[in-house]
Design a protein around this motif. Structure first.
Motif, PDB file in Angstrom:
ATOM      1  N   GLU A   1     -11.840   4.091  -1.789  1.00  0.00           N
ATOM      2  CA  GLU A   1     -10.682   3.518  -1.098  1.00  0.00           C
ATOM      3  C   GLU A   1     -10.069   4.526  -0.139  1.00  0.00           C
ATOM      4  O   GLU A   1      -9.691   4.185   0.990  1.00  0.00           O
TER       5      GLU A   1
ATOM      6  N   HIS B   1       0.850  -1.193   0.000  1.00  0.00           N
ATOM      7  CA  HIS B   1       0.000   0.000   0.000  1.00  0.00           C
ATOM      8  C   HIS B   1       0.886   1.244   0.000  1.00  0.00           C
ATOM      9  O   HIS B   1       1.819   1.350   0.800  1.00  0.00           O
TER      10      HIS B   1
ATOM     11  N   TRP C   1      -8.830   4.074   3.813  1.00  0.00           N
ATOM     12  CA  TRP C   1      -7.442   4.083   4.277  1.00  0.00           C
ATOM     13  C   TRP C   1      -7.203   5.221   5.262  1.00  0.00           C
ATOM     14  O   TRP C   1      -6.269   5.164   6.059  1.00  0.00           O
TER      15      TRP C   1
ATOM     16  N   THR D   1      -4.880  -2.251   5.733  1.00  0.00           N
ATOM     17  CA  THR D   1      -4.605  -2.066   4.308  1.00  0.00           C
ATOM     18  C   THR D   1      -5.919  -2.015   3.557  1.00  0.00           C
ATOM     19  O   THR D   1      -6.968  -2.435   4.076  1.00  0.00           O
ATOM     20  N   THR D   2      -5.868  -1.490   2.354  1.00  0.00           N
ATOM     21  CA  THR D   2      -7.027  -1.464   1.460  1.00  0.00           C
ATOM     22  C   THR D   2      -6.554  -1.798   0.053  1.00  0.00           C
ATOM     23  O   THR D   2      -5.394  -1.561  -0.299  1.00  0.00           O
ATOM     24  N   LEU D   3      -7.447  -2.341  -0.740  1.00  0.00           N
ATOM     25  CA  LEU D   3      -7.169  -2.495  -2.159  1.00  0.00           C
ATOM     26  C   LEU D   3      -8.482  -2.464  -2.915  1.00  0.00           C
ATOM     27  O   LEU D   3      -9.539  -2.771  -2.356  1.00  0.00           O
TER      28      LEU D   3
ATOM     29  N   LEU E   1      -0.788  -5.593   0.119  1.00  0.00           N
ATOM     30  CA  LEU E   1      -2.148  -5.487  -0.397  1.00  0.00           C
ATOM     31  C   LEU E   1      -2.873  -6.827  -0.375  1.00  0.00           C
ATOM     32  O   LEU E   1      -4.068  -6.890  -0.081  1.00  0.00           O
TER      33      LEU E   1
ATOM     34  N   GLN F   1      -4.808   1.085  -7.786  1.00  0.00           N
ATOM     35  CA  GLN F   1      -4.556   0.931  -6.355  1.00  0.00           C
ATOM     36  C   GLN F   1      -4.036   2.247  -5.778  1.00  0.00           C
ATOM     37  O   GLN F   1      -3.080   2.823  -6.267  1.00  0.00           O
ATOM     38  N   GLN F   2      -4.730   2.755  -4.725  1.00  0.00           N
ATOM     39  CA  GLN F   2      -4.370   4.019  -4.077  1.00  0.00           C
ATOM     40  C   GLN F   2      -4.218   5.133  -5.115  1.00  0.00           C
ATOM     41  O   GLN F   2      -3.324   5.972  -5.057  1.00  0.00           O
TER      42      GLN F   2
END
Length: 220
Positions: A60, A31, A64, A71-73, A38, A192-193
């Motif tokens: 997201e 992340h 976060w 974590t996030t995805l 992730l 992602q992010q």
């Protein structure tokens, strides 16, 4: 966005794109904000929650930024096409919605607190759209990982519906379904992010301004 009649109706499994047996791309290891991996397996004691609330870039970030989230995805969930691409999801022919996987420490932030973030970060009454984002991939959904999550999600929906109704909103259209049989397929690395990499990037989600009467302040 490619035009398709499936922007306003979900395809049947027979109508969905065939997809592929393996992902067609790799996902970054860590992340960019939280620094943690992730993909699982995740450390013991953490829990997984899956939410869909419109464009997953802004969704997201909401999670976060929540204390206690490990974590996030972002990814695709709730459809029939295995290992889809973003372009395929945007046609409406996969049945997936844009989703966020949230891995959290329940001793620091409860599932009920995450539900409060979920409900207050979008308008769950809009069906197959969220604001200016139109299509089945923007529908609101919760995919649960246990009977306890299912019960909590349904209870929070009912409580929030009463509050929304009193504020003049219509019926909640959020799907609340078990994650079992509805796998989460991670999205491409550039998603992602996304808003960490592109701080001025597009964020199409926005809440109703109506407070959800579930959850309490996160633990400090």
């Amino acid at each position: 966005m490619l035009f398709s009649r499936f922007q306003n109706a979900l395809p049947t499994p027979e109508e969905a794109l065939p997809g592929r047996a393996e992902p067609g791309f790799t996902v970054p290891e860590r992340h960019t904000v939280l620094g943690n991996p992730l993909l699982g397996p995740y450390p013991e004691g953490l829990a997984v929650a899956d939410f869909a609330l419109g464009c997953f870039w802004g969704a997201e970030r909401k999670f976060w930024e929540t204390p206690g989230v490990w974590t996030t995805l972002v990814g695709y969930q709730g459809g029939s096409t295995p290992n889809p691409t973003y372009e395929e999801v945007c046609t409406g022919h996969t049945g997936h919605t844009e989703a966020v996987r949230v891995v959290h420490d329940p001793s620091k932030v409860s599932y009920e607190q995450l539900l409060k973030v979920f409900w207050e970060s979008h308008d769950p009454t809009q069906g197959f759209r969220q604001g200016n984002d139109v299509g089945t991939q923007y529908r609101s959904a919760i995919h649960t990982h246990s009977p306890e999550q299912q019960q909590a999600a349904e209870a929070s929906r009912d409580a929030y519906q009463a509050t929304l109704t009193a504020s003049g909103y219509g019926s909640i259209t959020t799907e609340i379904l078990p994650a079992e049989g509805r796998p989460f397929f991670p999205a491409e690395g550039y998603h992602q992010q996304y808003l960490d990499k592109n701080p001025a990037g597009y964020c199409g989600i926005g809440g109703t301004g109506v407070s959800c009467p579930v959850g309490v302040a996160p633990a400090q």
